[in-house]
Design a protein around this motif. Structure first.
Motif, PDB file in Angstrom:
ATOM      1  N   LEU A 107       6.730  -2.654  11.277  1.00  0.00           N
ATOM      2  CA  LEU A 107       7.417  -2.609   9.993  1.00  0.00           C
ATOM      3  C   LEU A 107       7.463  -3.986   9.343  1.00  0.00           C
ATOM      4  CD1 LEU A 107       9.033  -0.941   7.952  1.00  0.00           C
ATOM      5  CD2 LEU A 107      11.071  -1.499   9.272  1.00  0.00           C
ATOM      6  N   LYS A 108       7.768  -4.999  10.115  1.00  0.00           N
ATOM      7  CA  LYS A 108       7.838  -6.364   9.579  1.00  0.00           C
ATOM      8  C   LYS A 108       6.491  -6.797   9.016  1.00  0.00           C
ATOM      9  CE  LYS A 108      11.463  -7.989  12.683  1.00  0.00           C
ATOM     10  NZ  LYS A 108      11.783  -8.898  13.788  1.00  0.00           N
ATOM     11  N   THR A 109       5.422  -6.487   9.728  1.00  0.00           N
ATOM     12  CA  THR A 109       4.088  -6.896   9.291  1.00  0.00           C
ATOM     13  C   THR A 109       3.682  -6.142   8.034  1.00  0.00           C
ATOM     14  OG1 THR A 109       3.523  -7.329  11.592  1.00  0.00           O
ATOM     15  CG2 THR A 109       1.706  -7.212  10.041  1.00  0.00           C
ATOM     16  N   ARG A 110       3.973  -4.838   7.991  1.00  0.00           N
ATOM     17  CA  ARG A 110       3.648  -4.054   6.800  1.00  0.00           C
ATOM     18  C   ARG A 110       4.369  -4.596   5.574  1.00  0.00           C
ATOM     19  NH1 ARG A 110       5.425   1.535   8.113  1.00  0.00           N
ATOM     20  NH2 ARG A 110       5.850   1.541   5.894  1.00  0.00           N
ATOM     21  N   ARG A 111       5.620  -4.940   5.741  1.00  0.00           N
ATOM     22  CA  ARG A 111       6.402  -5.475   4.621  1.00  0.00           C
ATOM     23  C   ARG A 111       5.877  -6.839   4.177  1.00  0.00           C
ATOM     24  NH1 ARG A 111      12.636  -3.765   6.042  1.00  0.00           N
ATOM     25  NH2 ARG A 111      12.341  -1.556   5.566  1.00  0.00           N
ATOM     26  N   GLU A 112       5.461  -7.645   5.122  1.00  0.00           N
ATOM     27  CA  GLU A 112       4.919  -8.967   4.797  1.00  0.00           C
ATOM     28  C   GLU A 112       3.614  -8.835   3.998  1.00  0.00           C
ATOM     29  OE1 GLU A 112       5.025 -13.084   4.603  1.00  0.00           O
ATOM     30  OE2 GLU A 112       6.555 -11.757   5.398  1.00  0.00           O
ATOM     31  N   VAL A 113       2.773  -7.879   4.380  1.00  0.00           N
ATOM     32  CA  VAL A 113       1.539  -7.620   3.635  1.00  0.00           C
ATOM     33  C   VAL A 113       1.890  -7.218   2.207  1.00  0.00           C
ATOM     34  CG1 VAL A 113      -0.442  -6.071   3.406  1.00  0.00           C
ATOM     35  CG2 VAL A 113       0.142  -6.997   5.636  1.00  0.00           C
ATOM     36  N   ALA A 114       2.851  -6.330   2.066  1.00  0.00           N
ATOM     37  CA  ALA A 114       3.258  -5.870   0.741  1.00  0.00           C
ATOM     38  C   ALA A 114       3.813  -7.018  -0.100  1.00  0.00           C
ATOM     39  CB  ALA A 114       4.299  -4.766   0.873  1.00  0.00           C
ATOM     40  N   ARG A 115       4.595  -7.892   0.512  1.00  0.00           N
ATOM     41  CA  ARG A 115       5.127  -9.050  -0.219  1.00  0.00           C
ATOM     42  C   ARG A 115       4.007  -9.942  -0.735  1.00  0.00           C
ATOM     43  NH1 ARG A 115       8.899  -9.610   4.099  1.00  0.00           N
ATOM     44  NH2 ARG A 115      10.857  -8.673   3.470  1.00  0.00           N
ATOM     45  N   CYS A 116       3.039 -10.229   0.127  1.00  0.00           N
ATOM     46  CA  CYS A 116       1.927 -11.101  -0.262  1.00  0.00           C
ATOM     47  C   CYS A 116       1.157 -10.500  -1.433  1.00  0.00           C
ATOM     48  CB  CYS A 116       0.982 -11.324   0.912  1.00  0.00           C
ATOM     49  SG  CYS A 116       1.660 -12.355   2.207  1.00  0.00           S
ATOM     50  N   LEU A 117       0.853  -9.222  -1.338  1.00  0.00           N
ATOM     51  CA  LEU A 117       0.080  -8.574  -2.392  1.00  0.00           C
ATOM     52  C   LEU A 117       0.882  -8.445  -3.679  1.00  0.00           C
ATOM     53  CD1 LEU A 117      -1.758  -5.828  -0.324  1.00  0.00           C
ATOM     54  CD2 LEU A 117      -2.663  -8.010  -1.145  1.00  0.00           C
ATOM     55  N   THR A 118       2.189  -8.249  -3.569  1.00  0.00           N
ATOM     56  CA  THR A 118       3.035  -8.147  -4.757  1.00  0.00           C
ATOM     57  C   THR A 118       3.108  -9.477  -5.496  1.00  0.00           C
ATOM     58  OG1 THR A 118       4.340  -6.405  -3.737  1.00  0.00           O
ATOM     59  CG2 THR A 118       5.350  -7.564  -5.582  1.00  0.00           C
ATOM     60  N   VAL A 119       3.296 -10.548  -4.756  1.00  0.00           N
ATOM     61  CA  VAL A 119       3.364 -11.874  -5.388  1.00  0.00           C
ATOM     62  C   VAL A 119       2.013 -12.239  -5.997  1.00  0.00           C
ATOM     63  CG1 VAL A 119       3.726 -14.337  -4.949  1.00  0.00           C
ATOM     64  CG2 VAL A 119       5.258 -12.649  -3.928  1.00  0.00           C
ATOM     65  N   ALA A 120       0.917 -11.896  -5.317  1.00  0.00           N
ATOM     66  CA  ALA A 120      -0.420 -12.165  -5.856  1.00  0.00           C
ATOM     67  C   ALA A 120      -0.632 -11.392  -7.154  1.00  0.00           C
ATOM     68  CB  ALA A 120      -1.492 -11.801  -4.831  1.00  0.00           C
TER      69      ALA A 120
END
Length: 72
Positions: free
Chosen positions: A45-58
């Motif tokens: 879950l933590k990794t999935r959320r981190e991926v989503a954060r990176c892509l959202t900020v990009a």
């Protein structure tokens, strides 16, 4: 890195590269989970959320550039 403020200081290319690295890590975590070797399923879950954060900020960094082109 984890917070949006920390990720905001990175360039779009760095964010996409970080997301790709995290996706590889997520794949490995999923493999470990399927074989029963994974210690903490919360890491998924933590990794999935981190991926989503990176892509959202990009994506947020990309939007103002596209909005300027649309107005012209």
């Amino acid at each position: 890195m984890g917070t949006v403020k920390e990720l905001g200081s990175l360039s779009k290319e760095e964010l996409v590269a970080r997301a790709a690295q995290l996706k590889k890590s997520l794949f490995e975590l999923k493999n470990k989970a399927s074989t029963g070797v994974l210690d903490s399923t919360a890491e998924l879950l933590k990794t999935r959320r981190e991926v989503a954060r990176c892509l959202t900020v990009a994506r947020a960094k990309d939007l103002p550039a596209k909005a300027g082109k649309a107005k012209e």
